[in-house]
Write a protein that holds these residues in place. Sequence first.
Motif, PDB file in Angstrom:
ATOM      1  N   SER A  13       0.811  -1.139   0.107  1.00 18.96           N
ATOM      2  CA  SER A  13       0.123   0.007   0.039  1.00 18.96           C
ATOM      3  C   SER A  13       0.799   1.239   0.258  1.00 18.96           C
ATOM      4  O   SER A  13       0.336   2.354  -0.422  1.00 18.96           O
ATOM      5  CB  SER A  13      -1.023  -0.020   1.133  1.00 18.96           C
ATOM      6  OG  SER A  13      -0.377   0.275   2.290  1.00 18.96           O
ATOM      7  N   SER A  28     -10.020  -6.987   5.138  1.00 19.61           N
ATOM      8  CA  SER A  28     -10.365  -6.339   3.597  1.00 19.61           C
ATOM      9  C   SER A  28     -11.567  -5.899   3.135  1.00 19.61           C
ATOM     10  O   SER A  28     -11.640  -5.116   2.680  1.00 19.61           O
ATOM     11  CB  SER A  28      -9.766  -7.611   2.667  1.00 19.61           C
ATOM     12  OG  SER A  28     -10.598  -8.713   2.665  1.00 19.61           O
ATOM     13  N   LEU A  80     -12.486  -2.446   1.995  1.00 18.24           N
ATOM     14  CA  LEU A  80     -13.458  -1.836   0.790  1.00 18.24           C
ATOM     15  C   LEU A  80     -14.440  -1.065   1.018  1.00 18.24           C
ATOM     16  O   LEU A  80     -14.605  -0.100   0.360  1.00 18.24           O
ATOM     17  CB  LEU A  80     -13.582  -3.227   0.043  1.00 18.24           C
ATOM     18  CG  LEU A  80     -12.645  -4.063  -0.464  1.00 18.24           C
ATOM     19  CD1 LEU A  80     -13.113  -5.515  -0.793  1.00 18.24           C
ATOM     20  CD2 LEU A  80     -11.823  -3.290  -1.785  1.00 18.24           C
ATOM     21  N   LEU A 103      -6.840  -0.368  -4.362  1.00 20.96           N
ATOM     22  CA  LEU A 103      -6.065  -1.168  -3.297  1.00 20.96           C
ATOM     23  C   LEU A 103      -4.933  -1.696  -3.850  1.00 20.96           C
ATOM     24  O   LEU A 103      -4.878  -1.774  -5.120  1.00 20.96           O
ATOM     25  CB  LEU A 103      -6.833  -2.074  -2.500  1.00 20.96           C
ATOM     26  CG  LEU A 103      -7.511  -3.443  -3.476  1.00 20.96           C
ATOM     27  CD1 LEU A 103      -6.590  -4.266  -3.804  1.00 20.96           C
ATOM     28  CD2 LEU A 103      -8.606  -4.254  -2.455  1.00 20.96           C
ATOM     29  N   TYR A 104      -3.938  -2.310  -3.084  1.00 21.98           N
ATOM     30  CA  TYR A 104      -2.643  -2.876  -3.651  1.00 21.98           C
ATOM     31  C   TYR A 104      -2.202  -3.883  -2.971  1.00 21.98           C
ATOM     32  O   TYR A 104      -2.169  -4.304  -1.680  1.00 21.98           O
ATOM     33  CB  TYR A 104      -1.559  -1.831  -3.574  1.00 21.98           C
ATOM     34  CG  TYR A 104      -2.021  -0.582  -3.835  1.00 21.98           C
ATOM     35  CD1 TYR A 104      -1.993   0.146  -5.333  1.00 21.98           C
ATOM     36  CD2 TYR A 104      -2.491   0.480  -2.975  1.00 21.98           C
ATOM     37  CE1 TYR A 104      -2.269   1.321  -5.602  1.00 21.98           C
ATOM     38  CE2 TYR A 104      -3.065   1.859  -3.319  1.00 21.98           C
ATOM     39  CZ  TYR A 104      -2.765   2.159  -4.826  1.00 21.98           C
ATOM     40  OH  TYR A 104      -3.372   3.395  -5.022  1.00 21.98           O
ATOM     41  N   ASP A 105      -2.173  -5.079  -4.019  1.00 25.39           N
ATOM     42  CA  ASP A 105      -1.675  -6.320  -3.378  1.00 25.39           C
ATOM     43  C   ASP A 105      -0.812  -7.041  -4.715  1.00 25.39           C
ATOM     44  O   ASP A 105      -1.171  -6.968  -5.734  1.00 25.39           O
ATOM     45  CB  ASP A 105      -2.733  -7.347  -2.980  1.00 25.39           C
ATOM     46  CG  ASP A 105      -2.255  -8.492  -1.820  1.00 25.39           C
ATOM     47  OD1 ASP A 105      -1.121  -8.512  -1.604  1.00 25.39           O
ATOM     48  OD2 ASP A 105      -3.170  -8.859  -1.322  1.00 25.39           O
ATOM     49  N   THR A 151      -2.618 -11.741  -4.142  1.00 27.40           N
ATOM     50  CA  THR A 151      -3.954 -11.535  -4.819  1.00 27.40           C
ATOM     51  C   THR A 151      -4.451 -12.666  -5.659  1.00 27.40           C
ATOM     52  O   THR A 151      -5.506 -12.832  -5.807  1.00 27.40           O
ATOM     53  CB  THR A 151      -3.928 -10.251  -5.690  1.00 27.40           C
ATOM     54  OG1 THR A 151      -5.143  -9.586  -5.718  1.00 27.40           O
ATOM     55  CG2 THR A 151      -3.197 -10.397  -6.749  1.00 27.40           C
ATOM     56  N   SER A 199      -8.307 -12.515  -0.045  1.00 29.53           N
ATOM     57  CA  SER A 199      -8.559 -11.040   0.493  1.00 29.53           C
ATOM     58  C   SER A 199      -8.680 -10.014  -0.680  1.00 29.53           C
ATOM     59  O   SER A 199      -9.396  -9.100  -0.489  1.00 29.53           O
ATOM     60  CB  SER A 199      -7.770 -10.580   1.669  1.00 29.53           C
ATOM     61  OG  SER A 199      -6.444 -10.471   1.231  1.00 29.53           O
ATOM     62  N   THR A 200      -7.804 -10.270  -1.558  1.00 30.35           N
ATOM     63  CA  THR A 200      -7.858  -9.154  -2.708  1.00 30.35           C
ATOM     64  C   THR A 200      -7.866  -9.852  -4.017  1.00 30.35           C
ATOM     65  O   THR A 200      -7.467  -9.396  -5.017  1.00 30.35           O
ATOM     66  CB  THR A 200      -6.433  -8.414  -2.803  1.00 30.35           C
ATOM     67  OG1 THR A 200      -5.498  -9.171  -2.852  1.00 30.35           O
ATOM     68  CG2 THR A 200      -6.601  -7.718  -1.401  1.00 30.35           C
ATOM     69  N   HIS A 201      -8.557 -10.853  -3.982  1.00 28.63           N
ATOM     70  CA  HIS A 201      -8.647 -11.840  -5.328  1.00 28.63           C
ATOM     71  C   HIS A 201      -9.508 -11.035  -6.192  1.00 28.63           C
ATOM     72  O   HIS A 201     -10.561 -10.545  -6.027  1.00 28.63           O
ATOM     73  CB  HIS A 201      -9.284 -13.114  -5.166  1.00 28.63           C
ATOM     74  CG  HIS A 201      -9.131 -14.204  -6.064  1.00 28.63           C
ATOM     75  ND1 HIS A 201      -9.967 -14.214  -7.247  1.00 28.63           N
ATOM     76  CD2 HIS A 201      -8.303 -15.211  -6.400  1.00 28.63           C
ATOM     77  CE1 HIS A 201      -9.808 -15.090  -8.141  1.00 28.63           C
ATOM     78  NE2 HIS A 201      -8.608 -15.712  -7.679  1.00 28.63           N
ATOM     79  N   LEU A 210     -12.971  -8.783  -5.873  1.00 30.15           N
ATOM     80  CA  LEU A 210     -13.087  -7.485  -6.020  1.00 30.15           C
ATOM     81  C   LEU A 210     -14.321  -7.251  -7.188  1.00 30.15           C
ATOM     82  O   LEU A 210     -14.951  -6.137  -7.217  1.00 30.15           O
ATOM     83  CB  LEU A 210     -11.919  -6.955  -6.797  1.00 30.15           C
ATOM     84  CG  LEU A 210     -10.746  -7.051  -5.753  1.00 30.15           C
ATOM     85  CD1 LEU A 210      -9.476  -6.324  -6.414  1.00 30.15           C
ATOM     86  CD2 LEU A 210     -10.849  -6.359  -4.471  1.00 30.15           C
ATOM     87  N   ASN A 262      -7.024  -3.038  -8.534  1.00 33.69           N
ATOM     88  CA  ASN A 262      -5.775  -3.415  -7.957  1.00 33.69           C
ATOM     89  C   ASN A 262      -4.594  -3.201  -8.893  1.00 33.69           C
ATOM     90  O   ASN A 262      -4.444  -4.173  -9.862  1.00 33.69           O
ATOM     91  CB  ASN A 262      -5.602  -4.695  -7.501  1.00 33.69           C
ATOM     92  CG  ASN A 262      -4.282  -5.248  -6.810  1.00 33.69           C
ATOM     93  OD1 ASN A 262      -3.369  -4.433  -6.539  1.00 33.69           O
ATOM     94  ND2 ASN A 262      -4.221  -6.347  -6.809  1.00 33.69           N
TER      95      ASN A 262
END
Length: 447
Positions: free
Chosen positions: A149, A227, A231, A248-250, A255, A272-274, A278, A296
């Motif tokens: 992030s 997460s 969001l 967001l950043y992963d 991700t 969590s950031t798949h 999203l 992302n």
Amino acid sequence: MRGFVVQAEGLPAAVRAQAERRAPVWLDWRSAQRNAACDHSELPLPSGPERAVARDLLDMATAIYLADLAVPRGRNEDFVRELELVLPVREPDFWQAQEPHLAWLLQRLCGDQVHLEFHPREGEDSPVESARPWIEADSVSLLSGGLDSAAGAALLLRTDRRPRLIMHRSGNPAVAQAQDRLTDTLAQKWPDQFRLSAVRLAPSSHRTGALPFPGPELRESTRRCRSLLYLALGAVAAAGEGVDELYLYDNAVLTSAVPLSAARCGSFTTHSTHPAVLAQFNELLRAAGLTVQVQNPFLYQAKGELIRTCLQPVFSPQEILQTVSCWAVGRQQRQCGGCVPCLLRRISLLAAGLPDEVYERDLLGHPYHYQDTDGHRNLTDLLGWAACVLSTPELRLPLEYPSLLEVQAGGAQVMEVVRALRRQATEIFDVVQRHFPAAAALMNDGR
């Protein structure tokens, strides 16, 4: 593990009386009985007709975050929980229609079976303060205090964007220190180019008359629903600012949620950031009448690449090392060194030519000292995964890891993810061979 959780404030009396027979965990962050501290006042809220559904989204994400903490997972086959949440909302018809989609989203996000029961809020809705929109804002960006992030914020600010940065204050002092150091660094380098909204949310049941909440030693430690909270905070802030871009950043490994071993398939791998998660969250926002879309930018990036391209040109080594990535930070003096984020962080920092850090446990340097521990299993799984990725032809990797195909549901390109994973595996192999001979022996065994 089963859990029955009820948001107390605003719930109709009849529903509350019925719930009391089932001995639930009660949640409250507004009334005199509140057992959580919650402050959204630094968050800009929308003022139009979408305000009610935006406040519902905030409340729902808050309740789910707290419920996630209050109901601990079991071990092994009891890892997956069955959670039932009873929530008062301002737009019950909308949320009831969205319940199947939310259940799918939460199952993918945290691996649990979650049922949400919505009821009309009773009584006068509590007033809420909110920050004023920033007239210069062109986007909203999530800022946790970690490397990814921090790299994302630097990427936006270096390209003359003017974001509102959203941060969750969880009450963890180690995380708070890292967040403060990072925001101070950003403010020194880009004064007046961003606004920061720090949202405070943490259990707090020590007050007289407060509803009980499980103590720290009895809470769930994985915090996978955090997460969703981020969001929701970001989406509401973007709607309040009148902007459509939420970032967001992963990195590619975390991700894409590729399981590092067969034992990590299914619910044991966080999503969590798949991209599919999203995409489902974006669908929810569209259904709610919000034009915000989460993105992302680092989906196709290895972690060392983020450090080299986004952080090193503008941050000193000391400023980079002030971030934290550990899942267990705050439970010991330093970052643990044994969780997957710690292992990836350490390897990626060295791949970028930065100094090695001191961790609570030196898994990479002395893996045999930690045999039969979770940290050792994390290390062997990560090294085995990297060896497999490097020894498998590129076009065969989706056959080796079929879950890679799931990124298409979020609009991602499978082979671009594959190439990023191979670059990450190359970073792991090169750093381990150069710096950690004992770990290199483990990795060579896996090839």
